[in-house]
Motif scaffolding. Structure first.
Motif, PDB file in Angstrom:
ATOM      1  N   ASP A  45       0.721  -1.262   0.044  1.00 52.53           N
ATOM      2  CA  ASP A  45       0.085   0.002  -0.108  1.00 52.53           C
ATOM      3  C   ASP A  45       0.838   1.319  -0.094  1.00 52.53           C
ATOM      4  O   ASP A  45       2.059   1.260   0.596  1.00 52.53           O
ATOM      5  CB  ASP A  45      -0.929  -0.170   1.308  1.00 52.53           C
ATOM      6  CG  ASP A  45      -1.881  -1.088   1.414  1.00 52.53           C
ATOM      7  OD1 ASP A  45      -2.321  -1.496   0.237  1.00 52.53           O
ATOM      8  OD2 ASP A  45      -2.291  -1.308   2.213  1.00 52.53           O
ATOM      9  N   PHE A  46       0.327   2.152  -0.351  1.00 51.07           N
ATOM     10  CA  PHE A  46       1.214   3.603  -0.384  1.00 51.07           C
ATOM     11  C   PHE A  46       0.975   4.151   1.177  1.00 51.07           C
ATOM     12  O   PHE A  46      -0.045   3.732   1.784  1.00 51.07           O
ATOM     13  CB  PHE A  46       0.503   4.730  -1.249  1.00 51.07           C
ATOM     14  CG  PHE A  46       0.826   4.503  -2.586  1.00 51.07           C
ATOM     15  CD1 PHE A  46       1.456   3.630  -3.066  1.00 51.07           C
ATOM     16  CD2 PHE A  46      -0.088   5.403  -3.494  1.00 51.07           C
ATOM     17  CE1 PHE A  46       1.805   3.511  -4.312  1.00 51.07           C
ATOM     18  CE2 PHE A  46       0.073   5.185  -5.069  1.00 51.07           C
ATOM     19  CZ  PHE A  46       1.170   4.346  -5.251  1.00 51.07           C
ATOM     20  N   SER A  47       2.147   4.647   1.554  1.00 52.85           N
ATOM     21  CA  SER A  47       1.778   4.951   3.030  1.00 52.85           C
ATOM     22  C   SER A  47       2.684   6.428   3.428  1.00 52.85           C
ATOM     23  O   SER A  47       3.607   6.692   2.321  1.00 52.85           O
ATOM     24  CB  SER A  47       2.725   3.814   3.680  1.00 52.85           C
ATOM     25  OG  SER A  47       3.851   3.687   3.640  1.00 52.85           O
ATOM     26  N   THR A  50       6.626   5.275   3.428  1.00 52.29           N
ATOM     27  CA  THR A  50       7.351   5.280   2.320  1.00 52.29           C
ATOM     28  C   THR A  50       7.321   6.327   1.177  1.00 52.29           C
ATOM     29  O   THR A  50       7.976   6.356   0.187  1.00 52.29           O
ATOM     30  CB  THR A  50       6.628   3.973   1.430  1.00 52.29           C
ATOM     31  OG1 THR A  50       5.332   4.148   1.325  1.00 52.29           O
ATOM     32  CG2 THR A  50       7.295   2.567   2.190  1.00 52.29           C
ATOM     33  N   GLU A  52       4.745   8.050  -0.226  1.00 50.70           N
ATOM     34  CA  GLU A  52       3.681   8.269  -1.356  1.00 50.70           C
ATOM     35  C   GLU A  52       2.475   9.057  -0.691  1.00 50.70           C
ATOM     36  O   GLU A  52       1.829   9.910  -1.514  1.00 50.70           O
ATOM     37  CB  GLU A  52       3.222   6.883  -1.906  1.00 50.70           C
ATOM     38  CG  GLU A  52       4.292   6.158  -2.488  1.00 50.70           C
ATOM     39  CD  GLU A  52       4.714   5.020  -1.606  1.00 50.70           C
ATOM     40  OE1 GLU A  52       5.437   3.985  -2.017  1.00 50.70           O
ATOM     41  OE2 GLU A  52       4.433   5.033  -0.390  1.00 50.70           O
ATOM     42  N   LEU A  53       2.301   9.116   0.563  1.00 46.04           N
ATOM     43  CA  LEU A  53       1.272   9.967   1.277  1.00 46.04           C
ATOM     44  C   LEU A  53       1.840  10.908   2.075  1.00 46.04           C
ATOM     45  O   LEU A  53       3.189  10.736   2.704  1.00 46.04           O
ATOM     46  CB  LEU A  53       0.435   9.143   1.963  1.00 46.04           C
ATOM     47  CG  LEU A  53      -0.324   8.114   1.137  1.00 46.04           C
ATOM     48  CD1 LEU A  53      -1.101   7.224   2.246  1.00 46.04           C
ATOM     49  CD2 LEU A  53      -1.298   8.602   0.248  1.00 46.04           C
ATOM     50  N   PHE A  59      -2.172  12.421  -1.195  1.00 47.85           N
ATOM     51  CA  PHE A  59      -1.272  11.605  -2.243  1.00 47.85           C
ATOM     52  C   PHE A  59      -0.173  12.490  -2.965  1.00 47.85           C
ATOM     53  O   PHE A  59      -0.474  13.622  -3.268  1.00 47.85           O
ATOM     54  CB  PHE A  59      -2.326  11.230  -3.522  1.00 47.85           C
ATOM     55  CG  PHE A  59      -1.709  10.402  -4.431  1.00 47.85           C
ATOM     56  CD1 PHE A  59      -1.159   9.085  -4.239  1.00 47.85           C
ATOM     57  CD2 PHE A  59      -1.710  10.804  -5.800  1.00 47.85           C
ATOM     58  CE1 PHE A  59      -0.840   8.260  -5.117  1.00 47.85           C
ATOM     59  CE2 PHE A  59      -1.245   9.974  -6.800  1.00 47.85           C
ATOM     60  CZ  PHE A  59      -0.593   8.639  -6.330  1.00 47.85           C
ATOM     61  N   ARG A  61       2.034  13.317  -5.505  1.00 51.25           N
ATOM     62  CA  ARG A  61       1.938  12.802  -7.044  1.00 51.25           C
ATOM     63  C   ARG A  61       3.550  12.778  -7.430  1.00 51.25           C
ATOM     64  O   ARG A  61       3.879  11.979  -8.215  1.00 51.25           O
ATOM     65  CB  ARG A  61       1.263  13.603  -7.916  1.00 51.25           C
ATOM     66  CG  ARG A  61      -0.379  13.248  -7.720  1.00 51.25           C
ATOM     67  CD  ARG A  61      -1.142  14.249  -8.495  1.00 51.25           C
ATOM     68  NE  ARG A  61      -2.541  14.354  -8.227  1.00 51.25           N
ATOM     69  CZ  ARG A  61      -3.341  13.527  -8.757  1.00 51.25           C
ATOM     70  NH1 ARG A  61      -2.883  12.406  -9.335  1.00 51.25           N
ATOM     71  NH2 ARG A  61      -4.723  13.254  -8.225  1.00 51.25           N
ATOM     72  N   VAL A  64       5.451   9.879  -6.094  1.00 52.86           N
ATOM     73  CA  VAL A  64       5.054   8.537  -6.837  1.00 52.86           C
ATOM     74  C   VAL A  64       5.535   8.559  -8.306  1.00 52.86           C
ATOM     75  O   VAL A  64       5.947   7.428  -8.572  1.00 52.86           O
ATOM     76  CB  VAL A  64       3.458   8.457  -6.596  1.00 52.86           C
ATOM     77  CG1 VAL A  64       3.010   7.200  -7.470  1.00 52.86           C
ATOM     78  CG2 VAL A  64       2.939   8.320  -5.191  1.00 52.86           C
ATOM     79  N   LYS A  67       9.443   7.922  -7.903  1.00 54.80           N
ATOM     80  CA  LYS A  67       9.576   6.516  -7.476  1.00 54.80           C
ATOM     81  C   LYS A  67       9.254   5.260  -8.282  1.00 54.80           C
ATOM     82  O   LYS A  67       9.915   4.447  -8.431  1.00 54.80           O
ATOM     83  CB  LYS A  67       8.880   6.442  -6.043  1.00 54.80           C
ATOM     84  CG  LYS A  67       9.028   5.097  -5.207  1.00 54.80           C
ATOM     85  CD  LYS A  67       8.567   5.032  -3.904  1.00 54.80           C
ATOM     86  CE  LYS A  67       8.918   3.679  -3.133  1.00 54.80           C
ATOM     87  NZ  LYS A  67       8.383   3.777  -1.660  1.00 54.80           N
ATOM     88  N   TYR A  68       8.153   5.579  -9.043  1.00 54.25           N
ATOM     89  CA  TYR A  68       7.555   4.293  -9.791  1.00 54.25           C
ATOM     90  C   TYR A  68       7.594   4.635 -11.315  1.00 54.25           C
ATOM     91  O   TYR A  68       7.055   4.095 -12.061  1.00 54.25           O
ATOM     92  CB  TYR A  68       6.234   4.088  -9.415  1.00 54.25           C
ATOM     93  CG  TYR A  68       6.001   3.481  -8.043  1.00 54.25           C
ATOM     94  CD1 TYR A  68       6.399   2.304  -7.494  1.00 54.25           C
ATOM     95  CD2 TYR A  68       5.313   4.283  -7.166  1.00 54.25           C
ATOM     96  CE1 TYR A  68       6.136   1.589  -6.374  1.00 54.25           C
ATOM     97  CE2 TYR A  68       5.440   4.170  -5.944  1.00 54.25           C
ATOM     98  CZ  TYR A  68       5.931   2.756  -5.496  1.00 54.25           C
ATOM     99  OH  TYR A  68       5.766   2.299  -4.084  1.00 54.25           O
TER     100      TYR A  68
END
Length: 84
Positions: A45-47, A50, A52-53, A59, A61, A64, A67-68
């Motif tokens: 999950d996003f957290s 990590t 992402e949140l 969120f 953006r 994310v 990272k991805y």
């Protein structure tokens, strides 16, 4: 379905099919421009931990996307005519 960890689980064809079926069911009620065309299931999950949140669960953006970026690039390669 047998699996050792979440990373192995999300790669299973049965799981991919299950998500694809459910996404398609939801998308039937949406306009074509609103529909999900491609997706990737992440093994976590996003957290906040990590990154992402944000601490207020917004969120992030930019984080994310950075990272991805490799996963996003595989979904939408430069030669693909549907890139954003």
């Amino acid at each position: 379905i047998t699996y050792c960890d979440d990373e192995e689980l999300v790669k299973k064809p049965e799981i991919q099919s299950l998500f694809k079926k459910r996404i398609n069911e939801v998308c039937e009620k949406l306009a074509p421009y609103e529909q999900v065309k491609k997706f990737t299931i992440l093994p976590h999950d996003f957290s906040v931990k990590t990154g992402e949140l944000s601490p207020t669960f917004k969120f992030r953006r930019n984080h994310v996307h950075e990272k991805y970026s490799d996963i996003i690039d595989r979904m939408y390669p430069a030669s693909d005519s549907t890139t954003l």
